[in-house]
Design an enzyme around this catalytic site. Structure first.
Site, mmCIF file in Angstrom:
data_model
loop_
_atom_site.group_PDB
_atom_site.id
_atom_site.type_symbol
_atom_site.label_atom_id
_atom_site.label_comp_id
_atom_site.label_asym_id
_atom_site.label_seq_id
_atom_site.Cartn_x
_atom_site.Cartn_y
_atom_site.Cartn_z
ATOM 1 N N ARG A 149 0.755 -1.234 -0.104
ATOM 2 C CA ARG A 149 -0.059 0.047 0.083
ATOM 3 C C ARG A 149 0.832 1.542 -0.004
ATOM 4 O O ARG A 149 2.003 1.209 0.489
ATOM 5 C CB ARG A 149 -0.948 -0.056 1.352
ATOM 6 C CG ARG A 149 -1.922 -1.094 1.222
ATOM 7 C CD ARG A 149 -2.924 -0.694 2.227
ATOM 8 N NE ARG A 149 -2.594 -0.788 3.638
ATOM 9 C CZ ARG A 149 -2.834 0.013 4.719
ATOM 10 N NH1 ARG A 149 -3.458 1.119 4.405
ATOM 11 N NH2 ARG A 149 -2.210 0.195 5.944
ATOM 12 N N GLY A 150 0.419 2.319 -0.429
ATOM 13 C CA GLY A 150 1.021 3.586 -0.226
ATOM 14 C C GLY A 150 2.218 3.685 -0.919
ATOM 15 O O GLY A 150 2.535 3.348 -1.923
ATOM 16 N N TYR A 190 6.474 9.192 16.708
ATOM 17 C CA TYR A 190 7.156 8.933 15.317
ATOM 18 C C TYR A 190 8.391 9.757 14.843
ATOM 19 O O TYR A 190 9.299 9.292 13.991
ATOM 20 C CB TYR A 190 6.013 9.788 14.286
ATOM 21 C CG TYR A 190 6.106 9.299 12.779
ATOM 22 C CD1 TYR A 190 5.388 8.140 12.267
ATOM 23 C CD2 TYR A 190 6.617 10.152 12.051
ATOM 24 C CE1 TYR A 190 5.569 7.927 10.917
ATOM 25 C CE2 TYR A 190 6.393 9.995 10.597
ATOM 26 C CZ TYR A 190 6.096 8.918 10.060
ATOM 27 O OH TYR A 190 6.163 8.736 8.658
HETATM 28 N N1 CAA Z 1 2.656 24.166 16.651
HETATM 29 C C1 CAA Z 1 1.969 24.855 17.645
HETATM 30 N N2 CAA Z 1 0.826 24.679 18.007
HETATM 31 C C2 CAA Z 1 0.026 23.762 17.672
HETATM 32 C C3 CAA Z 1 0.339 23.123 16.434
HETATM 33 C C4 CAA Z 1 1.652 23.526 15.991
HETATM 34 N N3 CAA Z 1 2.246 22.652 14.753
HETATM 35 N N4 CAA Z 1 -0.584 22.253 15.962
HETATM 36 C C5 CAA Z 1 -1.491 22.341 16.886
HETATM 37 N N5 CAA Z 1 -1.077 23.441 17.722
HETATM 38 C C6 CAA Z 1 -2.041 23.693 18.907
HETATM 39 C C7 CAA Z 1 -3.556 24.042 18.320
HETATM 40 O O1 CAA Z 1 -3.465 25.420 17.940
HETATM 41 C C8 CAA Z 1 -4.161 24.062 19.798
HETATM 42 O O2 CAA Z 1 -4.050 25.289 20.454
HETATM 43 P P1 CAA Z 1 -5.301 25.688 21.404
HETATM 44 O O3 CAA Z 1 -5.710 24.770 22.065
HETATM 45 O O4 CAA Z 1 -4.720 27.028 21.841
HETATM 46 O O5 CAA Z 1 -6.032 26.450 20.095
HETATM 47 C C9 CAA Z 1 -3.584 22.906 20.384
HETATM 48 O O6 CAA Z 1 -2.118 22.858 19.835
HETATM 49 C C10 CAA Z 1 -4.312 21.576 19.943
HETATM 50 O O7 CAA Z 1 -3.839 20.798 20.910
HETATM 51 P P2 CAA Z 1 -4.470 19.378 21.224
HETATM 52 O O8 CAA Z 1 -3.713 18.415 21.889
HETATM 53 O O9 CAA Z 1 -5.848 19.665 21.949
HETATM 54 O O10 CAA Z 1 -4.569 18.913 19.732
HETATM 55 P P3 CAA Z 1 -5.180 17.611 19.306
HETATM 56 O O11 CAA Z 1 -4.892 16.371 20.326
HETATM 57 O O12 CAA Z 1 -6.786 17.700 18.893
HETATM 58 O O13 CAA Z 1 -4.635 17.047 17.999
HETATM 59 C C11 CAA Z 1 -2.603 16.693 16.854
HETATM 60 C C12 CAA Z 1 -3.193 17.461 17.882
HETATM 61 C C13 CAA Z 1 -2.795 15.195 16.895
HETATM 62 C C14 CAA Z 1 -1.095 16.856 16.703
HETATM 63 C C15 CAA Z 1 -3.083 17.100 15.477
HETATM 64 O O14 CAA Z 1 -2.937 18.435 15.321
HETATM 65 C C16 CAA Z 1 -2.412 16.473 14.366
HETATM 66 O O15 CAA Z 1 -3.009 15.479 13.934
HETATM 67 N N6 CAA Z 1 -1.597 17.225 13.800
HETATM 68 C C17 CAA Z 1 -0.943 16.614 12.476
HETATM 69 C C18 CAA Z 1 0.276 15.815 12.953
HETATM 70 C C19 CAA Z 1 1.212 15.427 11.705
HETATM 71 O O16 CAA Z 1 1.540 16.280 10.793
HETATM 72 N N7 CAA Z 1 1.177 14.159 11.371
HETATM 73 C C20 CAA Z 1 1.894 13.811 10.256
HETATM 74 C C21 CAA Z 1 1.214 12.179 9.622
HETATM 75 S S1 CAA Z 1 1.800 11.707 8.447
HETATM 76 C C22 CAA Z 1 3.485 11.383 8.500
HETATM 77 O O17 CAA Z 1 3.963 11.561 9.592
HETATM 78 C C23 CAA Z 1 4.272 10.971 7.192
HETATM 79 C C24 CAA Z 1 5.488 11.504 7.351
HETATM 80 O O18 CAA Z 1 6.609 10.872 7.325
HETATM 81 C C25 CAA Z 1 5.399 13.038 6.657
#
Ligand code: CAA
Length: 240
Positions: A12-13, A147
């Protein structure tokens, strides 16, 4: 005889694109997978590439699978450690299980599969190992301490094993993909992903084939002076 290539998470992927690219390069490819039987069956029907189910995060299962593959197809001389999962969450919300799952599958699998194949590569005086790291192992990512640690570990693992393999004709390299259009990336919340894509100079997500092209390059028989390197394929998102 065609060299045998094993691609973990190869149905996959990004892994599926890698399996196809190595087949197109004349390799005898075996693609492994862990959970998704339906996707593996569809992949096999489409490509005729043999698929084998085992948990790359399990030492015993990896060892047994490599033995069975060697008996059926020949010793693995090209290994692509691609299997990977995410269990995203901020540290405050991350359980020990989320940490262990990602470390075992993403980093432990590299140890397991290299242990199972390295001796054969040494005996053959030929080997190509490509470990799939990540931009998030290079730069870190909010919500990914597990990760990022695993992927960063892959980059260190690569440089250490490259030194051990060199005198046996074994090269060990890493690729650090950026955000590639796969199910894993599509699982990122849409608003977060939009902001990430806005920071990619090329203005788009990567394609799985962009990464597969790099693997074909690094695993070529004549790529014998490239070892211990990390090839970033990320549309310019992180220049490292
Ligand atoms: N920098 C600073 N603050 C951030 C931020 C960032 N990059 N992202 C989110 N925040 C903040 C938000 O603004 C929010 O702040 P407020 O509450 O003050 O509004 C707070 O963090 C949210 O915190 P929570 O813990 O409540 O967030 P959550 O549990 O709902 O979700 C998360 C957090 C799971 C990290 C979600 O933002 C997410 O999925 N992010 C993407 C992570 C990502 O990029 N993963 C990559 C997957 S693909 C991969 O990994 C393949 C590869 O190799 C590239």
């Amino acid at each position: 005889m065609a060299r045998v290539a094993l691609v973990t998470g190869g149905t996959r992927g990004i892994g599926a694109a890698i399996s196809k690219a190595l087949k197109a390069a004349g390799r005898s490819v075996v693609a492994s997978y862990h959970g998704n039987d339906a996707a593996a069956t569809a992949f096999h029907a489409e490509t005729a590439i043999p698929v084998r189910r085992f948990d790359a995060g399990s030492y015993a299962e990896s060892e047994a699978a490599v033995k069975a593959i060697a008996a059926e197809f020949g010793a693995v001389e090209i290994l692509v450690n691609n299997a990977g999962i995410t269990r995203d969450g901020t540290l405050a919300k991350m359980s020990r299980e989320m940490w262990d799952a990602v470390i075992d599958t993403n980093l432990g699998s590299c140890f397991n599969l290299c242990k199972a194949t390295f001796e054969g590569m040494r005996a053959a005086k030929f080997g190509r190992v490509v470990n799939i790291g990540s931009i998030n192992g290079q730069a870190g990512q909010y919500g990914q301490v597990n990760y990022a640690a695993a992927k960063s570990g892959i980059h260190g693992f690569t440089k250490a094993l490259a030194q051990e393999g060199a005198r046996f004709g074994i090269t060990v390299n890493a690729i650090a993909p950026g955000y590639v259009d796969t199910e894993m990336v599509r699982a990122v919340p849409a608003d977060v992903l939009q902001k990430i894509v806005a920071r990619i100079p090329m203005g788009r997500l990567g394609h799985a084939e962009d990464i597969a092209r790099g693997v074909a390059f690094l695993t070529a028989d004549d790529a014998d002076f490239i070892t211990g390197s990390t090839l970033s394929i990320n549309g310019g998102q992180h220049m490292y």
